[in-house]
Design a protein around this motif. Sequence first.
Motif, PDB file in Angstrom:
ATOM      1  N   ASN A 135       3.025  -1.369   2.636  1.00  0.00           N
ATOM      2  CA  ASN A 135       3.083   0.028   3.034  1.00  0.00           C
ATOM      3  C   ASN A 135       4.298   0.729   2.424  1.00  0.00           C
ATOM      4  N   GLN A 136       5.439   0.045   2.395  1.00  0.00           N
ATOM      5  CA  GLN A 136       6.638   0.635   1.800  1.00  0.00           C
ATOM      6  C   GLN A 136       6.411   0.899   0.311  1.00  0.00           C
ATOM      7  N   ARG A 137       5.779  -0.049  -0.375  1.00  0.00           N
ATOM      8  CA  ARG A 137       5.489   0.125  -1.794  1.00  0.00           C
ATOM      9  C   ARG A 137       4.552   1.324  -2.009  1.00  0.00           C
ATOM     10  N   ARG A 138       3.538   1.463  -1.148  1.00  0.00           N
ATOM     11  CA  ARG A 138       2.598   2.575  -1.243  1.00  0.00           C
ATOM     12  C   ARG A 138       3.310   3.914  -1.011  1.00  0.00           C
ATOM     13  N   LEU A 139       4.193   3.960  -0.019  1.00  0.00           N
ATOM     14  CA  LEU A 139       4.940   5.196   0.247  1.00  0.00           C
ATOM     15  C   LEU A 139       5.865   5.558  -0.917  1.00  0.00           C
ATOM     16  N   LEU A 140       6.569   4.570  -1.455  1.00  0.00           N
ATOM     17  CA  LEU A 140       7.463   4.836  -2.587  1.00  0.00           C
ATOM     18  C   LEU A 140       6.680   5.333  -3.794  1.00  0.00           C
ATOM     19  N   ASN A 141       5.524   4.727  -4.054  1.00  0.00           N
ATOM     20  CA  ASN A 141       4.688   5.193  -5.165  1.00  0.00           C
ATOM     21  C   ASN A 141       4.278   6.648  -4.958  1.00  0.00           C
ATOM     22  N   TYR A 143       5.916   8.984  -3.208  1.00  0.00           N
ATOM     23  CA  TYR A 143       7.082   9.845  -3.420  1.00  0.00           C
ATOM     24  C   TYR A 143       7.393   9.982  -4.910  1.00  0.00           C
ATOM     25  N   GLU A 144       7.338   8.870  -5.633  1.00  0.00           N
ATOM     26  CA  GLU A 144       7.604   8.932  -7.072  1.00  0.00           C
ATOM     27  C   GLU A 144       6.572   9.801  -7.779  1.00  0.00           C
ATOM     28  N   TYR A 145       5.323   9.661  -7.409  1.00  0.00           N
ATOM     29  CA  TYR A 145       4.262  10.466  -8.015  1.00  0.00           C
ATOM     30  C   TYR A 145       4.489  11.952  -7.744  1.00  0.00           C
ATOM     31  N   ASN A 146       4.775  12.299  -6.490  1.00  0.00           N
ATOM     32  CA  ASN A 146       5.038  13.705  -6.152  1.00  0.00           C
ATOM     33  C   ASN A 146       6.265  14.242  -6.885  1.00  0.00           C
ATOM     34  N   PHE A 147       7.297  13.429  -6.999  1.00  0.00           N
ATOM     35  CA  PHE A 147       8.526  13.863  -7.673  1.00  0.00           C
ATOM     36  C   PHE A 147       8.267  14.158  -9.157  1.00  0.00           C
ATOM     37  N   VAL A 148       7.474  13.313  -9.805  1.00  0.00           N
ATOM     38  CA  VAL A 148       7.212  13.462 -11.236  1.00  0.00           C
ATOM     39  C   VAL A 148       6.201  14.569 -11.520  1.00  0.00           C
ATOM     40  N   THR A 149       5.176  14.698 -10.687  1.00  0.00           N
ATOM     41  CA  THR A 149       4.083  15.626 -10.988  1.00  0.00           C
ATOM     42  C   THR A 149       4.195  16.981 -10.301  1.00  0.00           C
ATOM     43  N   ASN A 150       5.082  17.111  -9.314  1.00  0.00           N
ATOM     44  CA  ASN A 150       5.164  18.358  -8.570  1.00  0.00           C
ATOM     45  C   ASN A 150       6.631  18.769  -8.406  1.00  0.00           C
TER      46      ASN A 150
END
Length: 161
Positions: A135-141, A143-150
């Motif tokens: 779950n932690q890995r899924r949440l970090l992914n 956040y990283e996706y939102n940070f890079v794409t938005n």
Amino acid sequence: MAQRTAPTLAQNKPKSGLTLPKGTIFVPDPNSNETLIFLAKAQSFDTPSDRIATNLLMDYMGAYQGSEMFRIIRQERRAAYDPRTEFRHLGKERGLLSLSATVTAEKWPEILSVMKDIYTNTRNGEVSKTGLQNNQRRLLNGYEYNFVTNPTWGARHFLAE
């Protein structure tokens, strides 16, 4: 006649901080064969770490297909459609924790009990290490996706801090 003035926010502020009424509210719909169960708890947090840990545990309980609520209520009991949890930030020190599921009308008391058990067990530390790591890995992914794409999302979080 005396003129009434609208109350200000300060007059409506709860004296004990963030509170919600306690109890079960049941409003049956005679035209439906389903019931929405919605549990909510407003909570204050002492540290950002406590807030992050609570967010992680809420996701563990019911935010995706590998969650406890999905596994127990949806797969084992085949009793609910779309069980989920959500954690809403209400400022730096407050949050709203919610659990919900849509179930057949006759099963709502049973599933409400199961949801309360999942919440209590998770809060008592009865969680699997593998489940938390996934779950932690899924949440970090996420956040990283939102940070890079938005960029707007990243800017809002940066400014909030």
